[in-house]
Motif scaffolding. Structure first.
Motif, PDB file in Angstrom:
ATOM      1  N   ASP A  52     -35.893 111.250  27.332  1.00 44.30           N
ATOM      2  CA  ASP A  52     -35.766 110.304  28.453  1.00 44.30           C
ATOM      3  C   ASP A  52     -35.096 109.007  28.035  1.00 44.30           C
ATOM      4  OD1 ASP A  52     -37.063 112.127  30.125  1.00 44.30           O
ATOM      5  OD2 ASP A  52     -39.039 111.324  29.631  1.00 44.30           O
ATOM      6  N   GLY A  53     -34.094 109.123  27.179  1.00 47.73           N
ATOM      7  CA  GLY A  53     -33.343 107.949  26.761  1.00 47.73           C
ATOM      8  C   GLY A  53     -33.991 107.127  25.667  1.00 47.73           C
ATOM      9  N   VAL A  54     -35.187 107.517  25.222  1.00 46.69           N
ATOM     10  CA  VAL A  54     -35.898 106.781  24.179  1.00 46.69           C
ATOM     11  C   VAL A  54     -35.828 107.569  22.870  1.00 46.69           C
ATOM     12  CG1 VAL A  54     -38.119 105.849  23.416  1.00 46.69           C
ATOM     13  CG2 VAL A  54     -37.444 105.694  25.830  1.00 46.69           C
ATOM     14  N   GLY A  55     -35.225 106.967  21.858  1.00 43.23           N
ATOM     15  CA  GLY A  55     -35.193 107.574  20.536  1.00 43.23           C
ATOM     16  C   GLY A  55     -36.402 107.112  19.738  1.00 43.23           C
TER      17      GLY A  55
ATOM     18  N   ILE B  53     -37.787  99.889  29.576  1.00 43.05           N
ATOM     19  CA  ILE B  53     -36.528  99.248  29.200  1.00 43.05           C
ATOM     20  C   ILE B  53     -35.368 100.214  29.385  1.00 43.05           C
ATOM     21  CG2 ILE B  53     -35.234  98.308  27.243  1.00 43.05           C
ATOM     22  CD1 ILE B  53     -37.967  97.251  26.220  1.00 43.05           C
ATOM     23  N   ALA B  54     -35.573 101.483  28.986  1.00 38.06           N
ATOM     24  CA  ALA B  54     -34.512 102.483  29.109  1.00 38.06           C
ATOM     25  C   ALA B  54     -34.123 102.712  30.559  1.00 38.06           C
ATOM     26  CB  ALA B  54     -34.964 103.804  28.473  1.00 38.06           C
ATOM     27  N   ALA B  55     -35.044 102.471  31.487  1.00 33.10           N
ATOM     28  CA  ALA B  55     -34.740 102.653  32.906  1.00 33.10           C
ATOM     29  C   ALA B  55     -33.978 101.477  33.494  1.00 33.10           C
ATOM     30  CB  ALA B  55     -36.038 102.859  33.692  1.00 33.10           C
ATOM     31  N   GLY B  56     -33.821 100.420  32.733  1.00 36.92           N
ATOM     32  CA  GLY B  56     -33.137  99.229  33.218  1.00 36.92           C
ATOM     33  C   GLY B  56     -31.636  99.290  32.989  1.00 36.92           C
ATOM     34  N   PRO B  57     -30.957  98.170  33.222  1.00 37.93           N
ATOM     35  CA  PRO B  57     -29.490  98.123  33.055  1.00 37.93           C
ATOM     36  C   PRO B  57     -29.121  98.044  31.577  1.00 37.93           C
ATOM     37  CG  PRO B  57     -30.300  95.970  33.708  1.00 37.93           C
ATOM     38  CD  PRO B  57     -31.495  96.888  33.705  1.00 37.93           C
ATOM     39  N   THR B  58     -28.852  99.172  30.972  1.00 42.21           N
ATOM     40  CA  THR B  58     -28.748  99.236  29.516  1.00 42.21           C
ATOM     41  C   THR B  58     -27.564  98.439  28.963  1.00 42.21           C
ATOM     42  OG1 THR B  58     -27.622 101.369  29.752  1.00 42.21           O
ATOM     43  CG2 THR B  58     -29.967 101.412  29.311  1.00 42.21           C
TER      44      THR B  58
ATOM     45  N   PHE C 119     -31.253  96.562  46.727  1.00 45.32           N
ATOM     46  CA  PHE C 119     -31.988  95.467  47.346  1.00 45.32           C
ATOM     47  C   PHE C 119     -31.749  95.453  48.855  1.00 45.32           C
ATOM     48  CE2 PHE C 119     -32.117  91.094  48.943  1.00 45.32           C
ATOM     49  CZ  PHE C 119     -33.396  90.715  48.559  1.00 45.32           C
ATOM     50  N   ALA C 120     -30.487  95.639  49.244  1.00 43.30           N
ATOM     51  CA  ALA C 120     -30.154  95.630  50.668  1.00 43.30           C
ATOM     52  C   ALA C 120     -30.827  96.779  51.409  1.00 43.30           C
ATOM     53  CB  ALA C 120     -28.640  95.689  50.842  1.00 43.30           C
ATOM     54  N   ALA C 121     -30.968  97.914  50.697  1.00 40.95           N
ATOM     55  CA  ALA C 121     -31.577  99.095  51.312  1.00 40.95           C
ATOM     56  C   ALA C 121     -33.090  99.142  51.116  1.00 40.95           C
ATOM     57  CB  ALA C 121     -30.943 100.358  50.742  1.00 40.95           C
ATOM     58  N   LYS C 122     -33.630  98.102  50.455  1.00 37.71           N
ATOM     59  CA  LYS C 122     -35.070  98.039  50.163  1.00 37.71           C
ATOM     60  C   LYS C 122     -35.549  99.252  49.374  1.00 37.71           C
ATOM     61  CE  LYS C 122     -36.429  95.065  54.045  1.00 37.71           C
ATOM     62  NZ  LYS C 122     -35.051  94.640  54.408  1.00 37.71           N
ATOM     63  N   THR C 123     -34.742  99.646  48.361  1.00 34.61           N
ATOM     64  CA  THR C 123     -35.096 100.737  47.456  1.00 34.61           C
ATOM     65  C   THR C 123     -35.034 100.216  46.021  1.00 34.61           C
ATOM     66  OG1 THR C 123     -32.804 101.517  47.323  1.00 34.61           O
ATOM     67  CG2 THR C 123     -34.190 102.473  49.057  1.00 34.61           C
ATOM     68  N   ARG C 124     -35.489 101.053  45.107  1.00 34.78           N
ATOM     69  CA  ARG C 124     -35.437 100.683  43.691  1.00 34.78           C
ATOM     70  C   ARG C 124     -34.098 101.132  43.115  1.00 34.78           C
ATOM     71  NH1 ARG C 124     -39.277  99.444  39.862  1.00 34.78           N
ATOM     72  NH2 ARG C 124     -40.931  99.898  41.379  1.00 34.78           N
ATOM     73  N   PRO C 125     -33.379 100.281  42.384  1.00 34.65           N
ATOM     74  CA  PRO C 125     -32.078 100.688  41.832  1.00 34.65           C
ATOM     75  C   PRO C 125     -32.237 101.721  40.715  1.00 34.65           C
ATOM     76  CG  PRO C 125     -32.671  98.528  41.005  1.00 34.65           C
ATOM     77  CD  PRO C 125     -33.685  98.874  42.048  1.00 34.65           C
ATOM     78  N   THR C 126     -31.283 102.611  40.626  1.00 39.92           N
ATOM     79  CA  THR C 126     -31.212 103.556  39.534  1.00 39.92           C
ATOM     80  C   THR C 126     -30.043 103.153  38.642  1.00 39.92           C
ATOM     81  OG1 THR C 126     -32.102 105.344  40.896  1.00 39.92           O
ATOM     82  CG2 THR C 126     -30.938 105.982  38.878  1.00 39.92           C
ATOM     83  N   PHE C 127     -30.346 102.545  37.528  1.00 38.65           N
ATOM     84  CA  PHE C 127     -29.296 102.046  36.655  1.00 38.65           C
ATOM     85  C   PHE C 127     -28.719 103.172  35.806  1.00 38.65           C
ATOM     86  CE2 PHE C 127     -32.014  98.199  37.217  1.00 38.65           C
ATOM     87  CZ  PHE C 127     -31.075  97.422  37.881  1.00 38.65           C
ATOM     88  N   GLN C 128     -27.427 103.088  35.535  1.00 39.67           N
ATOM     89  CA  GLN C 128     -26.749 104.126  34.774  1.00 39.67           C
ATOM     90  C   GLN C 128     -26.013 103.580  33.555  1.00 39.67           C
ATOM     91  OE1 GLN C 128     -24.480 106.865  37.246  1.00 39.67           O
ATOM     92  NE2 GLN C 128     -25.822 106.456  39.004  1.00 39.67           N
ATOM     93  N   GLY C 129     -26.109 102.271  33.321  1.00 45.43           N
ATOM     94  CA  GLY C 129     -25.564 101.721  32.083  1.00 45.43           C
ATOM     95  C   GLY C 129     -24.079 101.468  32.094  1.00 45.43           C
ATOM     96  N   ASP C 130     -23.433 101.470  33.278  1.00 44.67           N
ATOM     97  CA  ASP C 130     -22.001 101.200  33.329  1.00 44.67           C
ATOM     98  C   ASP C 130     -21.694 100.068  34.298  1.00 44.67           C
ATOM     99  OD1 ASP C 130     -22.669 102.516  35.653  1.00 44.67           O
ATOM    100  OD2 ASP C 130     -20.960 103.893  35.615  1.00 44.67           O
TER     101      ASP C 130
END
Length: 285
Positions: A33-36, A224-229, A274-285
């Motif tokens: 899950d992105g965590v080493g 942290i891994a779920a955030g904007p990497t 934020f505009a859609a009142k949902t949680r963002p899914t960050f992809q690191g780009d």
């Protein structure tokens, strides 16, 4: 895709790497899950480092600068201890007979491990239980965040073996974490600081129960891994670089860094969520 874009992608492709299938020889490694997760796994000796594990850790952290599948790192020791430092028989003994040029090669190599940890973009969480001494204390110190337990024993042992406390960046980094006076005490005396002391001094972000330490560290790393990497990497870079900047230089550097982050797709995703009142899914780009 334009020829210019294709050429840029082709140039960058040579540096990109994935570490899901990385096979470590001198410590444990897994990626989920992105965590080493790095496991110092010589529990019968309290997980000491050797010449080989120093070098392989350095090389792994260097590779992490180009890894596209690792978003955060957890490092811990097998069993009930973090790391007892350099192996007395496999490192300390052989060093006695080495000439100065080879001694300097060794000390530069160990320092390169800290440099690689500080320069890899992924935030590093150290899960510290039991003995955390010598080079092990340095590895914990060089991490970005540290979780400890009440039975953690932090010791910078260098003076106890006839060496200076200024090892692997300790005189630069440790005072910034716990303050000059407290760092001086640990580096001059070599005494062990308890988990409660380490937490009160700010070395540990928090203390955990020993049986939940690793789960707590993994939970922190996954969040942290779920955030904007990409942005996390910029934050880590600025935290490191601003040590040697004036306030004016830091503000200008942060203005440039933040403008770069504003050009990422993750910034746009956050606004749309934020505009859609949902949680963002960050992809690191």
């Amino acid at each position: 895709m334009t020829d210019a874009a294709f050429t840029a992608d082709a140039l960058l492709a040579g540096n990109r790497t994935t570490l899901a299938s990385y096979s470590a020889r001198h410590f444990g490694w897994r990626l989920e899950d992105g965590v080493g997760t790095i496991v110092l796994n010589r529990p019968e000796r309290k997980n000491p480092l050797t010449f080989e594990s120093y070098a392989e850790l350095r090389d792994l952290f260097r590779q992490l600068a180009y890894a596209t599948d690792v978003k955060a790192v957890v490092i811990h020791g097998a069993g009930e201890n973090f790391c007892s430092g350099g192996d007395v028989h496999e490192i300390i003994g052989p060093l006695i007979g080495l000439p100065m040029p080879q001694l300097l090669m060794f000390t530069r190599m160990t320092g390169d491990l800290v440099k690689a940890m500080r320069h890899c973009p992924q935030p590093i969480v150290a899960a510290v239980d039991g003995v955390c001494a010598g080079a092990g204390a340095i590895v914990a110190m060089a991490s970005d965040m540290r979780l400890g337990t009440s039975r953690s024993k932090l010791a910078f042992l260098f003076t106890r073996v006839g060496l200076a406390g200024c090892d692997m960046g300790a005189c630069s980094i440790l005072p910034r974490i716990i303050g000059q006076g407290r760092a001086s005490e640990l580096l001059f005396t070599g005494r062990a600081a308890s988990g409660d002391e380490g937490y009160a001094w700010g070395f540990y972000n928090r203390l955990c129960a020993p049986d939940s330490l690793l789960a707590d560290a993994n939970e922190l790393a996954r969040s942290i891994a779920a955030g904007p990497t990409f942005a996390h990497g910029v934050t880590k870079t600025m935290l490191h670089q601003e040590w040697s900047m004036s306030v004016d230089e830091a503000i200008e550097s942060e203005a440039q860094a933040q403008a770069i982050c504003m050009a990422t797709r993750d910034f746009e995703r956050a606004y749309q969520a934020f505009a859609a009142k949902t949680r963002p899914t960050f992809q690191g780009d």
